[in-house]
Write a protein that holds these residues in place. Structure first.
Motif, PDB file in Angstrom:
ATOM      1  N   GLY A 223     -23.508  73.635 -58.416  1.00  0.00           N
ATOM      2  CA  GLY A 223     -24.402  72.914 -57.524  1.00  0.00           C
ATOM      3  C   GLY A 223     -25.293  71.937 -58.265  1.00  0.00           C
TER       4      GLY A 223
ATOM      5  N   ASP B 274     -23.845  77.080 -51.076  1.00  0.00           N
ATOM      6  CA  ASP B 274     -24.582  76.066 -50.330  1.00  0.00           C
ATOM      7  C   ASP B 274     -25.109  76.688 -49.042  1.00  0.00           C
ATOM      8  N   ASP B 275     -26.025  75.989 -48.400  1.00  0.00           N
ATOM      9  CA  ASP B 275     -26.590  76.511 -47.156  1.00  0.00           C
ATOM     10  C   ASP B 275     -25.523  76.798 -46.107  1.00  0.00           C
TER      11      ASP B 275
ATOM     12  N   ASP C  63     -20.092  77.150 -54.421  1.00  0.00           N
ATOM     13  CA  ASP C  63     -20.088  76.072 -55.409  1.00  0.00           C
ATOM     14  C   ASP C  63     -20.919  76.492 -56.611  1.00  0.00           C
TER      15      ASP C  63
ATOM     16  N   LYS D 164     -28.286  70.650 -51.105  1.00  0.00           N
ATOM     17  CA  LYS D 164     -27.321  71.513 -50.426  1.00  0.00           C
ATOM     18  C   LYS D 164     -27.649  72.993 -50.526  1.00  0.00           C
ATOM     19  N   LYS D 165     -28.690  73.320 -51.284  1.00  0.00           N
ATOM     20  CA  LYS D 165     -29.059  74.723 -51.492  1.00  0.00           C
ATOM     21  C   LYS D 165     -30.562  74.872 -51.297  1.00  0.00           C
TER      22      LYS D 165
END
Length: 505
Positions: A260, A251-252, A257, A195-196
């Motif tokens: 992560g 996150d993208d 968050d 997610k990153k």
């Protein structure tokens, strides 16, 4: 006169109110605790009878526990319906224990001084240990953790840099079996953040990195570590490490968050996946400078006040397009930055200057703990580990800001000399000599085969996030391997058909 009660963990945790902060002498690396104990006996004066008083509660619910027995080995007391007790003692040093059916037996080191009541409170963990151990069906047990429990960076680097995007992950791999073996060769350990995948989406750090002295490509940390990649063998040759991962709390898609998840993948020399796991890589930008530096531009206000106080030209430099990192002048051991001669270290400058300013605004004064004014923070809630759940706060280990400042003035080296587990726990649970908790290895395992092989943090997690934490994201690995969210307590996580015994002897 100071009353000191320290904590000793068996298979539970206690909350010991120490009537203030730990003694300022207790930070020294490798120093043993000033609160030594002899179970069931006393030392020092025995001429004055006094009392130990406290309350016993459930660590999860906070409910009072009645019928618990507190003992020093010779004398006992039983808690009332409100969970309270009184144990008459002479002045001296004691190892107390508390027992209650359905809860883990717990111990606590306590020093009783003459002529004063000594408060000793307890938070107990429910008994556990009968569930199926998932790792017993696995070929490999993979432990992963973050070294500090929380890292900090900034949302905006256009004015100055306190800390760059920087995170560190550790991994150990054990081959499961009757005689578990540590695996450090013939495998590749990699990490990624589904997610990153692009930190440049949510930070301008790389726009200014060169001005701060770091000529690194986007999505590459100041140590040259990429946002995803392969881990290297650590300095001890006991596990794998990725140091300086440039992750942000976003996150993208922009979701904030601070917890992560990294995916850890272990493959053999043929590229076959042997095991995967997930580990929290905590980072937050919740440094609450705006609680005191109010107005339309808190960051510019910081620069202006620095100029006023220290006769610098940071505001003029900013308007001319030049920005600075704090560690150019202030030594910062976290970044291995020596600073300038005659200038206070960053830790000393921050704590010493601000120690009388935590009530400068109503917002700052209302924040509990007060450390959340600078360290992340009421939204992040980085203090989430078992000690925090048992009622301990930042001051209990680090002291207040006055203590933080005075300890550095008295010679403590920030980041290199930190609060020691051994200051409150017994010798069975202390760090290795002259070694920080995050670098310490088990020394007194039940059979000896794990000694000097497995890191303390592999079983207990990082400081501020000690198992079991209030954040479910932290306990993915313990649930995967052990089937619960406690610290690693079951021998069969790594071994096969072992009788469960105390991990520390």
């Amino acid at each position: 006169m100071k009353k000191v009660c320290s904590v000793l963990v068996g298979l539970s945790f206690v909350f010991a109110m120490a009537n203030g902060t730990l003694a300022e002498t207790e930070w020294h690396s490798g120093q043993t605790s000033s609160t030594g104990s002899t179970s069931g006996s006393t030392s020092g004066s025995t001429s004055t009878t006094t009392a130990i008083t406290g309350v016993v509660k459930d660590i999860v619910t906070g409910a009072a526990i009645s019928g618990a027995t507190i003992s020093d080995g010779s004398h006992t007391a039983t808690t009332s319906s409100t969970g309270s007790y009184t144990l008459s003692e002479a002045a001296g040093n004691y190892t107390l224990s508390v027992t209650k059916s359905g809860y883990q037996q717990t111990y606590q080191i306590c020093t009783v001084v003459s002529g004063a009541a000594t408060p000793v409170n307890w938070s107990l963990t429910k008994a556990y240990g009968n569930q199926y151990i998932p790792a017993s069906a696995m070929s490999y047990a993979v432990f992963a953790w973050n070294d500090l429990g929380m890292h900090c960076d900034q949302d905006d680097y256009s004015y100055f840099c306190v800390l760059p995007p920087f995170n560190t992950l550790h991994v150990q791999v054990f081959r499961h079996g009757g005689e578990s073996s540590l695996v450090t060769s013939g495998i590749t350990v990699s990490y990624s953040f589904p997610k990153k995948t692009n930190s440049t989406l949510h930070t301008n750090f790389w726009d200014y990195a060169a001005q701060f002295g770091w000529n690194v490509a986007p999505n590459t940390g100041i140590t040259g570590t990429p946002l995803s990649g392969t881990m290297k063998l650590d300095a001890n040759g006991k596990g794998f490490v990725a140091e300086g991962i440039p992750i942000t709390p976003y996150d993208d898609d922009g979701t904030w968050d601070p917890y992560g998840t990294a995916v850890i993948t272990v493959t053999n020399s043929s590229g076959q996946v042997l095991q995967t796991t997930n580990v929290v890589t905590p980072v937050s930008t919740e440094m609450m400078c705006s609680n005191c530096h109010t107005g339309s531009n808190p960051q510019l206000d910081i620069l202006q006040k620095h100029d006023d106080h220290s006769n610098t030209t940071l505001v003029a430099d900013y308007w001319s397009g030049k920005v600075h990192r704090c560690s150019e002048c202030h030594a910062d051991n976290a970044l291995s930055a020596p600073g300038k001669a005659g200038v206070e270290s960053l830790s000393l400058a921050m704590h010493n200057f601000h120690k009388d300013k935590m009530k400068a605004t109503a917002t700052a004064a209302a924040l509990t703990p007060d450390c959340y004014n600078c360290h992340p923070g009421p939204k992040t809630a980085c203090m989430r580990g078992v000690m925090a759940r048992a009622g301990k706060n930042c001051h209990d280990c680090h002291g207040d800001m006055n203590t933080m400042a005075s300890s550095v003035q008295n010679g403590r080296q920030p980041w290199l000399q930190e609060p020691k587990c051994g200051n409150c726990h017994d010798a069975k649970h202390q760090e290795n000599a002259n070694t920080l908790y995050r670098n310490s290895l088990l020394q007194n395992g039940p059979d000896g085969d794990m000694n000097n092989r497995i890191y303390c943090e592999a079983c207990h997690n990082g400081p501020h996030a000690e198992y079991t934490t209030a954040n479910p994201a932290d306990t993915v690995i313990t649930k995967q391997l052990q089937g619960d969210n406690f610290w690693i307590w079951n021998c069969n996580v790594c071994h096969s058909n072992y009788s469960v015994r105390a991990m520390h002897r």
